[in-house]
Motif scaffolding. Structure first.
Motif, PDB file in Angstrom:
ATOM      1  N   LYS A 439      -7.386  -3.989  -2.006  1.00 38.58           N
ATOM      2  CA  LYS A 439      -6.301  -4.600  -1.236  1.00 38.58           C
ATOM      3  C   LYS A 439      -5.059  -4.827  -2.087  1.00 38.58           C
ATOM      4  CE  LYS A 439      -8.906  -4.740   2.383  1.00 38.58           C
ATOM      5  NZ  LYS A 439      -8.765  -3.707   3.429  1.00 38.58           N
ATOM      6  N   SER A 440      -5.227  -5.091  -3.371  1.00 37.36           N
ATOM      7  CA  SER A 440      -4.050  -5.257  -4.224  1.00 37.36           C
ATOM      8  C   SER A 440      -3.269  -3.955  -4.322  1.00 37.36           C
ATOM      9  CB  SER A 440      -4.457  -5.746  -5.617  1.00 37.36           C
ATOM     10  OG  SER A 440      -5.288  -4.806  -6.273  1.00 37.36           O
ATOM     11  N   GLN A 441      -3.991  -2.840  -4.348  1.00 38.80           N
ATOM     12  CA  GLN A 441      -3.316  -1.537  -4.341  1.00 38.80           C
ATOM     13  C   GLN A 441      -2.527  -1.349  -3.047  1.00 38.80           C
ATOM     14  OE1 GLN A 441      -3.203   0.993  -6.694  1.00 38.80           O
ATOM     15  NE2 GLN A 441      -4.143  -0.460  -8.106  1.00 38.80           N
ATOM     16  N   ARG A 442      -3.096  -1.791  -1.947  1.00 35.94           N
ATOM     17  CA  ARG A 442      -2.407  -1.653  -0.659  1.00 35.94           C
ATOM     18  C   ARG A 442      -1.158  -2.533  -0.604  1.00 35.94           C
ATOM     19  NH1 ARG A 442      -6.717  -0.678   4.250  1.00 35.94           N
ATOM     20  NH2 ARG A 442      -8.068   0.782   3.146  1.00 35.94           N
ATOM     21  N   VAL A 443      -1.255  -3.726  -1.170  1.00 37.73           N
ATOM     22  CA  VAL A 443      -0.081  -4.601  -1.226  1.00 37.73           C
ATOM     23  C   VAL A 443       1.042  -3.903  -1.988  1.00 37.73           C
ATOM     24  CG1 VAL A 443       0.812  -6.742  -2.240  1.00 37.73           C
ATOM     25  CG2 VAL A 443      -1.353  -6.756  -0.991  1.00 37.73           C
ATOM     26  N   ALA A 444       0.713  -3.334  -3.140  1.00 35.41           N
ATOM     27  CA  ALA A 444       1.723  -2.653  -3.954  1.00 35.41           C
ATOM     28  C   ALA A 444       2.289  -1.433  -3.234  1.00 35.41           C
ATOM     29  CB  ALA A 444       1.114  -2.244  -5.299  1.00 35.41           C
ATOM     30  N   HIS A 445       1.431  -0.636  -2.630  1.00 40.21           N
ATOM     31  CA  HIS A 445       1.890   0.558  -1.907  1.00 40.21           C
ATOM     32  C   HIS A 445       2.838   0.174  -0.774  1.00 40.21           C
ATOM     33  CE1 HIS A 445      -1.916   2.940  -3.282  1.00 40.21           C
ATOM     34  NE2 HIS A 445      -0.934   3.052  -4.143  1.00 40.21           N
ATOM     35  N   TYR A 446       2.480  -0.883  -0.062  1.00 38.26           N
ATOM     36  CA  TYR A 446       3.323  -1.316   1.063  1.00 38.26           C
ATOM     37  C   TYR A 446       4.721  -1.672   0.587  1.00 38.26           C
ATOM     38  CZ  TYR A 446       5.213  -4.564   4.562  1.00 38.26           C
ATOM     39  OH  TYR A 446       6.030  -5.215   5.445  1.00 38.26           O
ATOM     40  N   ALA A 447       4.796  -2.524  -0.447  1.00 37.61           N
ATOM     41  CA  ALA A 447       6.105  -2.947  -0.948  1.00 37.61           C
ATOM     42  C   ALA A 447       6.903  -1.764  -1.479  1.00 37.61           C
ATOM     43  CB  ALA A 447       5.921  -4.000  -2.042  1.00 37.61           C
ATOM     44  N   LEU A 448       6.264  -0.900  -2.236  1.00 40.64           N
ATOM     45  CA  LEU A 448       6.980   0.230  -2.831  1.00 40.64           C
ATOM     46  C   LEU A 448       7.422   1.238  -1.773  1.00 40.64           C
ATOM     47  CD1 LEU A 448       4.749   0.744  -6.001  1.00 40.64           C
ATOM     48  CD2 LEU A 448       7.079  -0.155  -5.944  1.00 40.64           C
ATOM     49  N   ASN A 449       6.560   1.528  -0.809  1.00 38.13           N
ATOM     50  CA  ASN A 449       6.924   2.484   0.231  1.00 38.13           C
ATOM     51  C   ASN A 449       8.005   1.926   1.146  1.00 38.13           C
ATOM     52  OD1 ASN A 449       5.287   4.751  -0.383  1.00 38.13           O
ATOM     53  ND2 ASN A 449       3.492   3.719   0.437  1.00 38.13           N
ATOM     54  N   LEU A 450       7.950   0.618   1.419  1.00 38.72           N
ATOM     55  CA  LEU A 450       9.009   0.037   2.238  1.00 38.72           C
ATOM     56  C   LEU A 450      10.348   0.121   1.511  1.00 38.72           C
ATOM     57  CD1 LEU A 450       9.034  -2.953   4.551  1.00 38.72           C
ATOM     58  CD2 LEU A 450      10.749  -2.876   2.746  1.00 38.72           C
ATOM     59  N   LYS A 451      10.358  -0.236   0.236  1.00 42.11           N
ATOM     60  CA  LYS A 451      11.620  -0.172  -0.511  1.00 42.11           C
ATOM     61  C   LYS A 451      12.131   1.270  -0.588  1.00 42.11           C
ATOM     62  CE  LYS A 451      10.042  -2.849  -3.974  1.00 42.11           C
ATOM     63  NZ  LYS A 451      10.043  -3.693  -5.205  1.00 42.11           N
ATOM     64  N   HIS A 452      11.223   2.214  -0.703  1.00 41.00           N
ATOM     65  CA  HIS A 452      11.632   3.624  -0.723  1.00 41.00           C
ATOM     66  C   HIS A 452      12.300   4.017   0.590  1.00 41.00           C
ATOM     67  CE1 HIS A 452      11.503   7.969  -1.235  1.00 41.00           C
ATOM     68  NE2 HIS A 452      10.891   8.053  -0.068  1.00 41.00           N
ATOM     69  N   GLU A 453      11.717   3.612   1.720  1.00 34.21           N
ATOM     70  CA  GLU A 453      12.287   4.012   3.010  1.00 34.21           C
ATOM     71  C   GLU A 453      13.582   3.267   3.321  1.00 34.21           C
ATOM     72  OE1 GLU A 453      10.300   4.882   6.499  1.00 34.21           O
ATOM     73  OE2 GLU A 453       8.616   5.921   5.557  1.00 34.21           O
ATOM     74  N   VAL A 454      13.722   2.046   2.830  1.00 35.33           N
ATOM     75  CA  VAL A 454      15.020   1.378   2.953  1.00 35.33           C
ATOM     76  C   VAL A 454      16.063   2.183   2.184  1.00 35.33           C
ATOM     77  CG1 VAL A 454      16.350  -0.706   2.421  1.00 35.33           C
ATOM     78  CG2 VAL A 454      14.036  -0.907   3.334  1.00 35.33           C
TER      79      VAL A 454
END
Length: 487
Positions: A439-454
């Motif tokens: 789940k920690s990996q998923r938290v990191a992926h979510y934040a990084l992918n969201l910032k990428h798409e912004v």
């Protein structure tokens, strides 16, 4: 062989008769219970079968999202919103095909304005750093993250949930707000930057009478990971109401961290007893800054806005150095673990109204550079975050978005210690489902992918990085279904 089969059939028949007989006895018992009870009219008038009504009502909230709700009609978050977060957190392809299912004429929706000459990949730059408290406190805080974890208390969240968020935040380079429940070892475990929230009950930094304990506050500030302090004035889902943690969730560990009795309901005051006006608020901000040496701001949801002009006037009278270093602005559609429905449904201004108002007020008084603004409340997708940056927010914080990244299925059980995904429960059996490393990996992926798409949105608008987004890069759909400038 035949004898053995005959014996098996006889046993099966006897077992069936026993089960049927037992079922008849149960039905008779339930019938007698239903017709003699006086609490529920449906059960009294329709004994036994009337019970299914309550079972279907309870199960409906779990199955509605799978079988009945369309992709964009469920509340508080629809399937399209949640699905993007799930895909981003799993780091899988988040593209879609054929065409958008999002109508383009719904009042309040945002449309971004693409540039004929978008920013090329080789011209794009990372998000610019943001410094809070520069020239004001001995230890200002600098970060380049514009998307961070909003306040969720240990107690409202489980141990594995807090641990996974802390580790994931470190990997993604974003900060994590403790929520009002105090600082636990699990917040610190991942090594991420921490914003310590001071709620109305002063959990973790309180005296026995609920007042602020400066020694405990200074002790928290000595943690190098604790970068800022946030005074919680009000919360979007329950403005005018303090935090609510049922006694069943107040374990010995939580009680120790908060400084309260074990097993008793933990109900915060609906306001800070020592903050009665804007001057008191500025005094508290100054006091926390003095004790900690670190930036301090406050969190609030806008409703009646008269106090905002009073705050600007008080800052001008005292000098800009007395101003809060940041304001975290929550929305009326913000989330919580438990709140009265009357407040959750009807109190406070939504962020689409309050954020432009706050930004305009700060700019009107030439305080926008001094006071940073963090936007909060239902901002879980790239478009939500990009809109907030367009309007003028310096950063965005999200709670429920990160809950989805942990695996939240919107079961609406946050206040019952029965969360099926182990996020908001202290039941060890349910917590087993939340595996921290994954789940920690998923938290990191979510934040990084969201910032990428912004960033993708920003580049499509013709700017090199997200913090360069401005209001003329987006429009809002008006009541006639037509785009108009954001005011």
């Amino acid at each position: 062989m035949v004898s053995w089969l005959t014996r098996l059939l006889e046993l099966s028949a006897a077992l069936l008769i026993f089960v049927l007989g037992l079922a008849v006895l149960v039905v008779i018992y339930l019938y007698i219970r239903d017709v003699t009870q006086t609490k529920q009219a449906i059960r009294r008038n329709y004994p036994v079968v009337g019970r299914f009504r309550y079972w279907f009502e309870h199960m409906g909230e779990f199955f509605r999202q799978y079988f009945f709700a369309q992709d964009r009609e469920e509340m508080p978050f629809n399937r399209a919103q949640r699905s993007w977060v799930y895909r981003a957190s799993k780091n899988v392809d988040s593209t879609i095909a054929f065409g958008s299912t999002r109508p383009l004429n719904q009042p309040g929706d945002i449309i971004f304005l693409n540039c004929l000459f978008p920013t090329l990949k080789e011209d794009a730059v990372p998000a610019s750093p943001l410094t809070i408290g520069e020239g004001i406190v001995p230890q200002p805080y600098t970060t380049d993250s514009f998307f961070n974890i909003s306040g969720m208390s240990f107690g409202a969240l489980s141990v594995p949930a807090v641990r996974a968020l802390s580790i994931g935040a470190k990997q993604a380079g974003c900060w994590m707000n403790t929520g009002e429940g105090g600082l636990s070892p699990y917040h610190l475990e991942g090594g991420c930057d921490i914003v310590f929230q001071i709620g109305t009950a002063k959990y973790g930094v309180r005296n026995d009478d609920g007042s602020l304990n400066d020694d405990k506050l200074a002790e928290v500030a000595r943690h190098a990971q604790v970068k800022m302090f946030e005074i919680k004035m009000s919360q979007g889902a329950k403005p005018g109401k303090g935090g609510i943690l049922p006694g069943g969730k107040v374990t010995a560990e939580i009680a120790k961290i908060r400084g309260i009795p074990e097993g008793q309901d933990s109900i915060s005051p609906n306001g800070h007893p020592e903050i009665k006006n804007v001057d008191d608020l500025l005094d508290m901000v100054a006091h926390v800054r003095k004790v900690t040496g670190k930036p301090c701001g406050f969190k609030a949801v806008l409703g009646h806005t008269g106090w905002l002009q009073d705050l600007m006037a008080a800052i001008k009278a005292r000098g800009e150095a007395c101003a809060p270093d940041f304001i975290t602005l929550d929305s009326a559609d913000g989330g919580t673990g438990a709140a009265p429905q009357s407040l959750m449904d009807f109190m406070g201004l939504p962020l689409k109204r309050s954020l432009p108002l706050l930004i305009d007020t700060l700019e009107q008084h030439q305080l926008k550079q001094r006071i940073k603004v963090f936007a909060s409340g239902k901002l879980v997708n790239p478009s939500d975050v990009a809109w907030a940056l367009c309007v003028g927010a310096d950063a965005v914080v999200s709670a429920r978005g990160f809950m989805f990244s942990l695996g939240c299925i919107q079961a609406l059980q946050c206040n019952k210690n029965s969360c099926p995904t182990g996020i908001t429960t202290h039941d060890p059996k349910l917590q087993k489902g939340l595996e921290v490393n994954d789940k920690s990996q998923r938290v990191a992926h979510y934040a990084l992918n969201l910032k990428h798409e912004v960033g993708v949105i920003a580049h499509s608008c013709g700017v090199k990085e997200p913090r360069l987004l401005r209001r003329d890069h987006a429009q809002v759909i008006n009541d006639h279904g037509l785009p108009e400038a954001i005011r």
